[in-house]
Design an enzyme around this catalytic site. Structure first.
Site, PDB file in Angstrom:
ATOM      1  N   ASP A  32       0.866  -1.186   0.000  1.00 19.98           N
ATOM      2  CA  ASP A  32       0.000   0.000   0.000  1.00 19.98           C
ATOM      3  C   ASP A  32       0.900   1.232   0.000  1.00 19.98           C
ATOM      4  OD1 ASP A  32      -3.270   0.256   0.985  1.00 19.98           O
ATOM      5  OD2 ASP A  32      -2.065   2.090   0.953  1.00 19.98           O
ATOM      6  N   SER A 119     -16.770  -2.498  -8.781  1.00 16.82           N
ATOM      7  CA  SER A 119     -17.817  -1.899  -7.939  1.00 16.82           C
ATOM      8  C   SER A 119     -19.164  -1.923  -8.651  1.00 16.82           C
ATOM      9  CB  SER A 119     -17.430  -0.448  -7.654  1.00 16.82           C
ATOM     10  OG  SER A 119     -18.526   0.262  -7.144  1.00 16.82           O
ATOM     11  N   TYR A 147     -15.823   7.267 -11.118  1.00 12.84           N
ATOM     12  CA  TYR A 147     -15.335   6.078 -10.406  1.00 12.84           C
ATOM     13  C   TYR A 147     -15.867   4.807 -11.081  1.00 12.84           C
ATOM     14  CZ  TYR A 147     -15.151   2.799  -6.407  1.00 12.84           C
ATOM     15  OH  TYR A 147     -14.965   1.713  -5.586  1.00 12.84           O
ATOM     16  N   LYS A 151     -13.739   1.879 -13.150  1.00 11.31           N
ATOM     17  CA  LYS A 151     -13.825   0.453 -12.812  1.00 11.31           C
ATOM     18  C   LYS A 151     -14.169  -0.362 -14.061  1.00 11.31           C
ATOM     19  CE  LYS A 151     -13.106   0.254  -8.281  1.00 11.31           C
ATOM     20  NZ  LYS A 151     -11.832  -0.275  -7.794  1.00 11.31           N
ATOM     21  N   ASN A 176     -21.817  -1.656  -1.414  1.00  5.35           N
ATOM     22  CA  ASN A 176     -21.306  -0.876  -0.264  1.00  5.35           C
ATOM     23  C   ASN A 176     -20.859  -1.789   0.863  1.00  5.35           C
ATOM     24  OD1 ASN A 176     -22.231   2.242  -0.404  1.00  5.35           O
ATOM     25  ND2 ASN A 176     -23.564   0.912  -1.591  1.00  5.35           N
ATOM     26  N   GLU A 189     -14.946   8.611   4.167  1.00  2.00           N
ATOM     27  CA  GLU A 189     -15.789   7.573   4.752  1.00  2.00           C
ATOM     28  C   GLU A 189     -17.098   7.432   3.987  1.00  2.00           C
ATOM     29  OE1 GLU A 189     -14.930  10.394   5.979  1.00  2.00           O
ATOM     30  OE2 GLU A 189     -16.518  11.402   7.071  1.00  2.00           O
ATOM     31  N   ALA A 191     -21.302   6.003   3.823  1.00  2.00           N
ATOM     32  CA  ALA A 191     -22.484   6.320   4.648  1.00  2.00           C
ATOM     33  C   ALA A 191     -22.556   5.524   5.966  1.00  2.00           C
ATOM     34  CB  ALA A 191     -23.749   6.116   3.822  1.00  2.00           C
ATOM     35  N   ARG A 281     -29.534   0.829  -6.864  1.00  6.69           N
ATOM     36  CA  ARG A 281     -28.979  -0.117  -7.845  1.00  6.69           C
ATOM     37  C   ARG A 281     -29.449  -1.499  -7.413  1.00  6.69           C
ATOM     38  NH1 ARG A 281     -24.123   2.511  -6.816  1.00  6.69           N
ATOM     39  NH2 ARG A 281     -23.604   4.066  -8.393  1.00  6.69           N
TER      40      ARG A 281
HETATM   41  P1  NAD Z   1      -9.630   1.828   0.979  1.00  9.15           P
HETATM   42  O1  NAD Z   1      -9.499   3.246   0.532  1.00  9.15           O
HETATM   43  O2  NAD Z   1      -9.737   1.586   2.440  1.00  9.15           O
HETATM   44  O3  NAD Z   1      -8.443   0.953   0.401  1.00  9.15           O
HETATM   45  C1  NAD Z   1      -7.794   1.254  -0.801  1.00  9.15           C
HETATM   46  C2  NAD Z   1      -6.316   1.299  -0.516  1.00  9.15           C
HETATM   47  O4  NAD Z   1      -5.621   1.587  -1.740  1.00  9.15           O
HETATM   48  C3  NAD Z   1      -5.933   2.408   0.485  1.00  9.15           C
HETATM   49  O5  NAD Z   1      -5.301   1.875   1.630  1.00  9.15           O
HETATM   50  C4  NAD Z   1      -4.997   3.292  -0.303  1.00  9.15           C
HETATM   51  O6  NAD Z   1      -3.920   3.844   0.456  1.00  9.15           O
HETATM   52  C5  NAD Z   1      -4.479   2.336  -1.374  1.00  9.15           C
HETATM   53  N1  NAD Z   1      -3.917   3.078  -2.490  1.00  9.15           N
HETATM   54  C6  NAD Z   1      -4.442   4.181  -3.111  1.00  9.15           C
HETATM   55  N2  NAD Z   1      -3.585   4.643  -4.023  1.00  9.15           N
HETATM   56  C7  NAD Z   1      -2.499   3.830  -3.985  1.00  9.15           C
HETATM   57  C8  NAD Z   1      -1.273   3.827  -4.681  1.00  9.15           C
HETATM   58  N3  NAD Z   1      -1.000   4.754  -5.615  1.00  9.15           N
HETATM   59  N4  NAD Z   1      -0.379   2.843  -4.411  1.00  9.15           N
HETATM   60  C9  NAD Z   1      -0.637   1.921  -3.450  1.00  9.15           C
HETATM   61  N5  NAD Z   1      -1.783   1.884  -2.756  1.00  9.15           N
HETATM   62  C10 NAD Z   1      -2.700   2.831  -3.013  1.00  9.15           C
HETATM   63  O7  NAD Z   1     -10.890   1.244   0.205  1.00  9.15           O
HETATM   64  P2  NAD Z   1     -11.659  -0.136   0.392  1.00  9.15           P
HETATM   65  O8  NAD Z   1     -13.019   0.206   0.838  1.00  9.15           O
HETATM   66  O9  NAD Z   1     -10.853  -1.088   1.192  1.00  9.15           O
HETATM   67  O10 NAD Z   1     -11.754  -0.610  -1.118  1.00  9.15           O
HETATM   68  C11 NAD Z   1     -10.892  -1.614  -1.660  1.00  9.15           C
HETATM   69  C12 NAD Z   1     -11.250  -1.826  -3.102  1.00  9.15           C
HETATM   70  O11 NAD Z   1     -12.627  -2.203  -3.213  1.00  9.15           O
HETATM   71  C13 NAD Z   1     -11.081  -0.583  -3.970  1.00  9.15           C
HETATM   72  O12 NAD Z   1     -10.607  -0.958  -5.244  1.00  9.15           O
HETATM   73  C14 NAD Z   1     -12.491  -0.051  -4.075  1.00  9.15           C
HETATM   74  O13 NAD Z   1     -12.665   0.730  -5.232  1.00  9.15           O
HETATM   75  C15 NAD Z   1     -13.304  -1.334  -4.107  1.00  9.15           C
HETATM   76  N6  NAD Z   1     -14.688  -1.143  -3.648  1.00  9.15           N
HETATM   77  C16 NAD Z   1     -14.953  -0.839  -2.356  1.00  9.15           C
HETATM   78  C17 NAD Z   1     -16.268  -0.667  -1.943  1.00  9.15           C
HETATM   79  C18 NAD Z   1     -16.618  -0.331  -0.512  1.00  9.15           C
HETATM   80  O14 NAD Z   1     -17.804  -0.228  -0.205  1.00  9.15           O
HETATM   81  N7  NAD Z   1     -15.678  -0.166   0.393  1.00  9.15           N
HETATM   82  C19 NAD Z   1     -17.316  -0.782  -2.866  1.00  9.15           C
HETATM   83  C20 NAD Z   1     -17.007  -1.081  -4.188  1.00  9.15           C
HETATM   84  C21 NAD Z   1     -15.684  -1.284  -4.570  1.00  9.15           C
END
Ligand code: NAD
Length: 319
Positions: A32, A119, A147, A151, A176, A189, A191, A281
């Site tokens: 990360d 997503s 976004y 994706k 979500n 963050e 919702a 959705r």
């Molecule tokens: P998150 O933001 O907690 O985790 C994403 C991580 O990616 C972060 O820790 C961030 O530091 C890291 N990151 C960003 N840019 C980076 C870079 N340049 N190099 C290395 N690391 C980098 O988000 P999450 O909720 O854990 O989501 C994880 C994945 O799931 C993402 O791809 C997100 O789009 C997808 N997603 C999440 C949700 C949700 O509800 N949380 C829903 C749909 C899709």
């Protein structure tokens, strides 16, 4: 021992996924751009790398002169609706760079199995009660935010490499997701975390602000269910995207009621203008159900595990 690389492991779902893979007996490298904010990573090795840089993707993917058995790509410039609507260029630029470099070098280095986290933001805006959409119905595409477009593009990049370079690519579209050890303040963050935080910040009786009129509908998926789904999809024969979501659909107002009930507080809502996102959705879970997956946690179950953690974070910040 099987080896796995988890990108985005300093984040919410990636952090939980590392723990799941450790329970399953993997040797895990976590990568990360930042350390995990809330806990020490459970990974065998944690590398801080900016995956927008091609050389860093190669470093992440290289292990003992070879590569990993499995790669889970969850790194993304990511946040809730407030972030998604204000950081369009960062999302389109940063996440695309991460995904084109990661996919290209994973295939080139011979990674046998590659997971990409997509997503349900790839689907168009819908009205509650409209018939559920299958994964294939994301095309013709009309996501309501950049976004979702990023994706969709990155899904297609991964599938193209899978088809042409013999890498088994698995893709899940997450609904979500919420739970402990996720972003709960600071603007990124989502919702469920925001409503838990606002409720934790008031006294036994109080008012919280909620964007929109609260009628937008979502399916909220508890993180333990999500990582179980990711693991199943990764080890399945399912090609193309697979939705992962709870079948329970709730309005934002119902989410507030659930948090209020769990907290034991009397919460009044003040609806204010804000970036609400789509109205609904409704998507089919038939593909993931074919693997025997079903969300085990209701919204109430999940909030019962999430609210106390966020309440502790709020208390710790105040003290
Ligand atoms: P998150 O933001 O907690 O985790 C994403 C991580 O990616 C972060 O820790 C961030 O530091 C890291 N990151 C960003 N840019 C980076 C870079 N340049 N190099 C290395 N690391 C980098 O988000 P999450 O909720 O854990 O989501 C994880 C994945 O799931 C993402 O791809 C997100 O789009 C997808 N997603 C999440 C949700 C949700 O509800 N949380 C829903 C749909 C899709």
């Amino acid at each position: 021992m099987k080896t796995a690389l988890v990108c985005g492991a300093g984040g919410f779902i990636g952090g939980h996924l590392v723990k799941k893979l450790k329970r399953e007996g993997y040797w895990v490298r976590a990568v990360d751009i930042k350390n995990h904010e809330f806990e020490t990573s459970a990974a065998d090795e944690f590398k801080r790398l900016d995956l927008r840089e091609e050389a860093n993707c190669i470093e992440a993917l290289t292990l003992n002169g070879g590569t990993f058995d499995e790669v889970y790509q969850l790194a993304a410039d990511m946040g809730g609706m407030g972030f998604i609507h204000s950081a369009e260029c960062d999302i389109m630029h940063n996440s695309v760079l991460i995904n084109i470099h990661m996919t290209h070098h994973a295939a080139r280095l011979g990674v046998p199995r590659y997971f990409f986290s997509s997503s349900v933001c790839v689907y168009r805006d819908m009205q509650p009660g409209e018939p559920e959409m299958t994964e294939a119905q994301a095309i013709p595409a009309n996501p309501d935010n950049e976004y979702g477009w990023e994706k969709l593009y990155s899904e297609r990049v991964a599938m193209a490499y899978g088809r042409n370079q013999g890498m088994a690519v698995r893709i899940a579209r997450f609904q979500n997701c919420y739970g402990p050890y996720g972003t709960w303040t600071g603007g990124r963050e989502k919702a469920p975390a925001a409503i838990c935080r606002k409720t934790a910040e008031i006294g036994d009786v109080g008012t919280i602000e909620v964007w929109g009129d609260g009628t937008a509908v979502r399916s909220y998926t508890y993180v333990d269910d999500m990582v179980d789904g990711i693991y199943l999809v990764m080890h399945s024969d399912l090609e193309g995207a697979v939705n992962i979501g709870s079948p329970e659909y709730n309005t934002v107002n119902e989410l507030v009621d659930t948090v209020a009930q769990v907290s034991g507080k009397k919460v009044t809502v003040k609806h204010i203008d804000g970036p609400v996102g789509v109205q609904s959705r409704n998507f089919s879970n038939e593909r993931i159900y074919s693997l025997g997956w079903k969300a085990k946690n209701s919204l109430k179950d999940g909030i019962e595990k999430t609210y106390p953690w966020i309440q502790d974070q709020v208390k710790a910040l105040k003290s």
